[in-house]
Design a protein around this motif. Structure first.
Motif, PDB file in Angstrom:
ATOM      1  N   LYS B  53       0.797  -1.234   0.000  1.00  0.00           N
ATOM      2  CA  LYS B  53       0.000   0.000   0.000  1.00  0.00           C
ATOM      3  C   LYS B  53       0.826   1.279   0.000  1.00  0.00           C
ATOM      4  O   LYS B  53       0.304   2.361  -0.244  1.00  0.00           O
ATOM      5  CB  LYS B  53      -0.921   0.036   1.241  1.00  0.00           C
ATOM      6  N   CYS B  54       2.108   1.193   0.348  1.00  0.00           N
ATOM      7  CA  CYS B  54       2.899   2.410   0.561  1.00  0.00           C
ATOM      8  C   CYS B  54       4.049   2.558  -0.433  1.00  0.00           C
ATOM      9  O   CYS B  54       4.883   3.454  -0.287  1.00  0.00           O
ATOM     10  CB  CYS B  54       3.484   2.422   1.974  1.00  0.00           C
ATOM     11  N   GLY B  55       4.135   1.654  -1.399  1.00  0.00           N
ATOM     12  CA  GLY B  55       5.170   1.799  -2.419  1.00  0.00           C
ATOM     13  C   GLY B  55       6.565   1.410  -1.979  1.00  0.00           C
ATOM     14  O   GLY B  55       7.550   1.724  -2.660  1.00  0.00           O
ATOM     15  N   ILE B  56       6.683   0.735  -0.828  1.00  0.00           N
ATOM     16  CA  ILE B  56       8.020   0.298  -0.386  1.00  0.00           C
ATOM     17  C   ILE B  56       8.434  -0.957  -1.160  1.00  0.00           C
ATOM     18  O   ILE B  56       7.673  -1.920  -1.248  1.00  0.00           O
ATOM     19  CB  ILE B  56       8.008  -0.015   1.132  1.00  0.00           C
ATOM     20  N   HIS B  57       9.633  -0.942  -1.724  1.00  0.00           N
ATOM     21  CA  HIS B  57      10.218  -2.125  -2.369  1.00  0.00           C
ATOM     22  C   HIS B  57      11.527  -2.384  -1.629  1.00  0.00           C
ATOM     23  O   HIS B  57      12.547  -1.710  -1.882  1.00  0.00           O
ATOM     24  CB  HIS B  57      10.455  -1.861  -3.857  1.00  0.00           C
TER      25      HIS B  57
END
Lengths: 160, 160, 160, 160
Positions: B53-57
């Motif tokens: 949901k937060c775009g963390i990779h």
């Protein structure tokens, strides 16, 4: 059995199938699920069948299974936060030992990720030795329901 | 906050909730899930929100979260092969740090099993230091959606 | 190779040997180390050799090893809080793949507890494919130092 | 207690200290030991003391400890393949509950990496309830040997 055959395994080869959501620490530094974690999931699915369908209660059952061998072929990777699906079938049911074939799939994805196997020798809690009369009736009947023998790979259409 | 209040926590206090099937080796020798495993599940649910949901990779994101504190109160036990449900809410959203409250339930069972919390400080991958301008916009907006502040325990009807 | 031969394995068959203290949660409900944990320890010892002796830096190295196969034979049990000793030798060194034999002992105890093996295929980080020219020189040289070929079981004195 | 005080903790504050070699899968995708793994090591060191010094035999002892609370402050990171050292002291010894302070160091490195604590309530196996007369004599005496009370941080020379 060759890798080409293992790659044809599909969910319907496994009569018992459970979902396991992967966990943050299942991934290793290469950003995919660590190969050792597959064994934890295979072990979890097999023991779940033993607990839920075969009357095994780990802290007290008079007979329980000792793993004496395990192996896994890793065909493709899976990574957190995917959901894994683990399938189990019995391929050999001896007097006191059972050989399982297990496979790991990724939810939403057709191809099989890994195929493995392991062998349980059932022993008596009291002695640590295989029971004289083999595994008990409840266990044998329940394991018999998923005893389908070795998986027979499909004939290749291209060769017809 | 007192244990009596923690025991009133329920699933609807947590806007993000994921199922985790327990694994054979989650149980320890006392035949219940080892207390350290709760932290793995809390960590997994929080990071799942960050990834999905937060775009963390995790392998490449320019900002990522370092855990600086965690705590858990264990209220009741859960045991393999049960299915756990883990809930997450943000209770404090600072410039570069985030405080989560997390809770563990058992599928098919009302009472909460454990309530915990942990604190992430977001740092820049390049420097290992909190970003000058705080956490980035995508992260802040997504965390804001589950930022409901501290859980307010229900008033006890018996006292009215 | 037969189980009788595996049972003759000893520490001096493995030129690289590391101690791993067992952990509380390594034990399962049968009060011995869960069979899946052996794989974690084998993986840890092999990767330790790769990191400390072969120049592998997991987050950045241009080449890294993917496990494609693993297997273990469990010969006797070990239980927390014992200290394990894990030995590694290379038994086959191909162009881009390496086959290890690994074994687990218990500190203070002669008999081998488990013998296993696994296969790493080294791939290029950039492509995910085996390198055209095979594994790099530093890796080959360092793996060569523990490449002793398959273990030859001792002749049985009793047969002489 | 403030973080500045926690950072002054040193090995001699903990009368029981064990080495744990880190494992490949202890590291997460950020190339350091996952924060949840600290709890496994703390749990392992405390239970090791209980098993080796206090007469606890997990599968059969009439009294055993249930974790009801744990917390950890993470001060600096440690990464595989480092060797961790985990220290334990008792800071509160009640009738049936025990509060431990635990800390993690890295072999060869002075600064403390993490400081935590947890609380065990001892219960009777037969009833699952705290024993009427509290924890047994053997346990109380052995825990008393590492019951040094809360750690008193050193006075800062700079303030004199």
């Amino acid at each position: 059995m060759g890798l080409a055959d293992l790659k044809t395994r599909c969910r319907r080869d496994y009569p018992y199938l459970l979902e396991y959501r992967t966990r943050w620490n299942d991934n290793d530094m290469y950003d995919h699920m660590n190969n050792s974690v597959y064994n934890f999931l295979f072990d979890s699915a097999v023991n779940s069948y033993l607990v839920e369908k075969c009357g095994i209660h780990p802290p007290t059952s008079p007979q329980y299974g000792l793993a004496v061998h395990s192996h896994t072929d890793f065909l493709a990777s899976i990574a957190y936060p995917a959901v894994a699906e683990v399938g189990v079938r019995v391929i050999k049911l001896g007097n006191s030992s059972v050989t399982y074939e297990v496979a790991l799939f990724e939810k939403g994805c057709d191809e099989v990720k890994a195929v493995g196997g392991f062998v349980h020798v059932f022993v008596e809690r009291a002695t640590g030795r295989p029971p004289k009369n083999g595994i008990n009736t409840q266990l044998r009947e329940a394991l018999g329901k998923i005893h389908l023998g070795p998986v027979v790979p499909p004939k290749e259409a291209s060769k017809l």
